[in-house]
Write an enzyme that holds these catalytic residues in place. Sequence first.
Site, PDB file in Angstrom:
ATOM      1  N   ALA A 107       0.852  -1.188   0.000  1.00  0.00           N
ATOM      2  CA  ALA A 107       0.000   0.000   0.000  1.00  0.00           C
ATOM      3  C   ALA A 107       0.887   1.237   0.000  1.00  0.00           C
ATOM      4  O   ALA A 107       2.034   1.191   0.469  1.00  0.00           O
ATOM      5  CB  ALA A 107      -0.900  -0.013   1.233  1.00  0.00           C
TER       6      ALA A 107
ATOM      7  N   GLY B  14       0.588  -5.221   0.807  1.00  0.00           N
ATOM      8  CA  GLY B  14      -0.546  -5.330  -0.103  1.00  0.00           C
ATOM      9  C   GLY B  14      -0.167  -5.960  -1.434  1.00  0.00           C
ATOM     10  O   GLY B  14      -1.028  -6.552  -2.102  1.00  0.00           O
TER      11      GLY B  14
ATOM     12  N   GLU C 195      -0.371  -9.550  -0.846  1.00  0.00           N
ATOM     13  CA  GLU C 195      -1.797  -9.879  -0.700  1.00  0.00           C
ATOM     14  C   GLU C 195      -2.511  -9.915  -2.055  1.00  0.00           C
ATOM     15  O   GLU C 195      -3.382 -10.759  -2.273  1.00  0.00           O
ATOM     16  CB  GLU C 195      -2.457  -8.880   0.261  1.00  0.00           C
ATOM     17  CG  GLU C 195      -1.948  -9.085   1.694  1.00  0.00           C
ATOM     18  CD  GLU C 195      -2.340  -7.973   2.645  1.00  0.00           C
ATOM     19  OE1 GLU C 195      -2.105  -6.792   2.292  1.00  0.00           O
ATOM     20  OE2 GLU C 195      -2.875  -8.264   3.723  1.00  0.00           O
TER      21      GLU C 195
ATOM     22  N   GLU D 221       4.101  -5.116   7.143  1.00  0.00           N
ATOM     23  CA  GLU D 221       3.260  -4.100   7.784  1.00  0.00           C
ATOM     24  C   GLU D 221       3.581  -3.922   9.270  1.00  0.00           C
ATOM     25  O   GLU D 221       3.468  -2.830   9.822  1.00  0.00           O
ATOM     26  CB  GLU D 221       1.772  -4.470   7.651  1.00  0.00           C
ATOM     27  CG  GLU D 221       1.243  -4.408   6.233  1.00  0.00           C
ATOM     28  CD  GLU D 221       1.322  -5.735   5.488  1.00  0.00           C
ATOM     29  OE1 GLU D 221       2.168  -6.585   5.832  1.00  0.00           O
ATOM     30  OE2 GLU D 221       0.536  -5.903   4.537  1.00  0.00           O
TER      31      GLU D 221
HETATM   32  C1  HXC Z   1       5.069   4.453  -0.906  1.00  0.00           C
HETATM   33  C2  HXC Z   1       7.039   3.517  -1.568  1.00  0.00           C
HETATM   34  C3  HXC Z   1       6.657   2.268  -1.062  1.00  0.00           C
HETATM   35  C4  HXC Z   1       5.381   2.174  -0.460  1.00  0.00           C
HETATM   36  C5  HXC Z   1       8.622   2.067  -1.909  1.00  0.00           C
HETATM   37  N1  HXC Z   1       8.262   3.343  -2.082  1.00  0.00           N
HETATM   38  N2  HXC Z   1       7.659   1.389  -1.288  1.00  0.00           N
HETATM   39  N3  HXC Z   1       6.260   4.596  -1.492  1.00  0.00           N
HETATM   40  N4  HXC Z   1       4.629   3.290  -0.401  1.00  0.00           N
HETATM   41  N5  HXC Z   1       4.908   1.023   0.031  1.00  0.00           N
HETATM   42  C6  HXC Z   1       9.042   4.413  -2.714  1.00  0.00           C
HETATM   43  C7  HXC Z   1      10.155   4.881  -1.810  1.00  0.00           C
HETATM   44  O1  HXC Z   1       9.653   5.811  -0.884  1.00  0.00           O
HETATM   45  C8  HXC Z   1      11.074   5.500  -2.815  1.00  0.00           C
HETATM   46  O2  HXC Z   1      10.566   6.769  -3.166  1.00  0.00           O
HETATM   47  C9  HXC Z   1      10.944   4.617  -4.026  1.00  0.00           C
HETATM   48  O3  HXC Z   1       9.709   3.923  -3.858  1.00  0.00           O
HETATM   49  C10 HXC Z   1      12.045   3.575  -4.128  1.00  0.00           C
HETATM   50  O4  HXC Z   1      12.101   2.876  -2.886  1.00  0.00           O
HETATM   51  P1  HXC Z   1      13.452   2.654  -2.055  1.00  0.00           P
HETATM   52  O5  HXC Z   1      13.076   2.362  -0.663  1.00  0.00           O
HETATM   53  O6  HXC Z   1      14.407   3.783  -2.296  1.00  0.00           O
HETATM   54  O7  HXC Z   1      14.032   1.355  -2.791  1.00  0.00           O
HETATM   55  P2  HXC Z   1      14.949   0.211  -2.173  1.00  0.00           P
HETATM   56  O8  HXC Z   1      16.014   0.808  -1.304  1.00  0.00           O
HETATM   57  O9  HXC Z   1      15.334  -0.614  -3.333  1.00  0.00           O
HETATM   58  O10 HXC Z   1      14.000  -0.634  -1.202  1.00  0.00           O
HETATM   59  C11 HXC Z   1      12.928  -1.374  -1.722  1.00  0.00           C
HETATM   60  C12 HXC Z   1      11.959  -1.790  -0.573  1.00  0.00           C
HETATM   61  C13 HXC Z   1      11.544  -0.550   0.226  1.00  0.00           C
HETATM   62  C14 HXC Z   1      12.627  -2.815   0.323  1.00  0.00           C
HETATM   63  C15 HXC Z   1      10.756  -2.451  -1.273  1.00  0.00           C
HETATM   64  O11 HXC Z   1      11.069   0.455  -0.688  1.00  0.00           O
HETATM   65  C16 HXC Z   1      10.454  -0.819   1.210  1.00  0.00           C
HETATM   66  O12 HXC Z   1      10.691  -1.352   2.279  1.00  0.00           O
HETATM   67  N6  HXC Z   1       9.239  -0.354   0.911  1.00  0.00           N
HETATM   68  C17 HXC Z   1       8.104  -0.410   1.818  1.00  0.00           C
HETATM   69  C18 HXC Z   1       7.614  -1.827   1.924  1.00  0.00           C
HETATM   70  C19 HXC Z   1       6.459  -1.906   2.900  1.00  0.00           C
HETATM   71  O13 HXC Z   1       6.562  -1.633   4.080  1.00  0.00           O
HETATM   72  N7  HXC Z   1       5.294  -2.321   2.374  1.00  0.00           N
HETATM   73  C20 HXC Z   1       4.088  -2.491   3.162  1.00  0.00           C
HETATM   74  C21 HXC Z   1       3.249  -1.255   3.063  1.00  0.00           C
HETATM   75  S1  HXC Z   1       1.861  -1.398   4.134  1.00  0.00           S
HETATM   76  P3  HXC Z   1      11.519   8.085  -3.207  1.00  0.00           P
HETATM   77  O14 HXC Z   1      10.550   9.175  -3.492  1.00  0.00           O
HETATM   78  O15 HXC Z   1      12.215   8.145  -1.908  1.00  0.00           O
HETATM   79  O16 HXC Z   1      12.438   7.775  -4.371  1.00  0.00           O
HETATM   80  C22 HXC Z   1       0.762  -2.321   3.285  1.00  0.00           C
HETATM   81  C23 HXC Z   1      -0.543  -2.483   3.954  1.00  0.00           C
HETATM   82  C24 HXC Z   1      -1.433  -3.397   3.159  1.00  0.00           C
HETATM   83  O17 HXC Z   1       0.998  -2.783   2.220  1.00  0.00           O
HETATM   84  C25 HXC Z   1      -2.751  -3.569   3.829  1.00  0.00           C
HETATM   85  C26 HXC Z   1      -3.888  -3.250   2.925  1.00  0.00           C
HETATM   86  C27 HXC Z   1      -3.918  -1.859   2.480  1.00  0.00           C
END
Ligand code: HXC
Length: 257
Positions: A65, A108, A111, A131
């Site tokens: 998400a 997500g 999922e 998450e």
């Molecule tokens: C918004 C995101 C994002 C996310 C990555 N980005 N994931 N933006 N939401 N979920 C953005 C980063 O902010 C960054 O933007 C760009 O994408 C590249 O990401 P990096 O982190 O610089 O890349 P990298 O170092 O290669 O790391 C990759 C990664 C990391 C390990 C996937 O991005 C990460 O941990 N992302 C979050 C994963 C996460 O927690 N997902 C769960 C979300 S909660 P900028 O602008 O800085 O370049 C969820 C809830 C679901 O999904 C429930 C139902 C809704």
Amino acid sequence: ATYETVLVETHAGVGLIRLNRPKALNALSRQLIADLNAALDAFEADDAIGAIVLTGSEKAFAAGADIKEMQALGYVDVFLDDFVARWERLAAVRKPVVAAVAGFALGGGCELALMCDLVIAADNAKFGQPEITLGLMPGAGGTQRLARSVGKAKTMDMVLTGRMIDAAEAERIGLVSRVVPAAELVDQAIAAAQKIAGLSRPSVLMAKEAVNRAFESPLAEGIRTERRLFHSLFATEDAREGMAAFLDKRPAAFRNR
Ligand code: HXC
């Protein structure tokens, strides 16, 4: 049709949907889910399409998400909007959906893959439910579909620690159907979807429905559903054709009737 955050193509009976927010690793924004749902609706309604492939980029299927969007939301916002309810559109698609997962399928994103019917993973795929590291928990079926798919031990490990698993572990635990070299991912997913699209659509849709009942009903009820659907296929021209073609030693010419 064209969409802001997804690209669509067709490949001889198969509709391909590519999540396309490369700068955000396909983070699942409100707009992306709306676009995904519109593309799914269009392929569902298109008689020429027998199966759908859902994919992302080489680096990310979807990193979850959109955290920037979620950060702005409070409890009343998510409650009144019924946040995440719209994500379930994918799970309600009747035609088979093949997820082609390369790179990150997190939160997500994982999922969404779990809502698909086949999951074909590139060898660089990584699955996770991170998450918990945000002070949240899975909210689009992660605690439920993952548990039904791979059992309690691996689900608790992924959901409580946020640990990512690679493609090999995902295949070992039954989260993915097949692992293929990254360079072949989309071609292999399209080929699998084309195989399905060339079969008799009533049998395919009923088979999908029956398998999904296994996750929603006691065994006796699932067996009954299966038998009713199995019986009903004897009313189709395609079943007559399929069995006749086998006995004639020729390929079947299904008409989806
Ligand atoms: C918004 C995101 C994002 C996310 C990555 N980005 N994931 N933006 N939401 N979920 C953005 C980063 O902010 C960054 O933007 C760009 O994408 C590249 O990401 P990096 O982190 O610089 O890349 P990298 O170092 O290669 O790391 C990759 C990664 C990391 C390990 C996937 O991005 C990460 O941990 N992302 C979050 C994963 C996460 O927690 N997902 C769960 C979300 S909660 P900028 O602008 O800085 O370049 C969820 C809830 C679901 O999904 C429930 C139902 C809704």
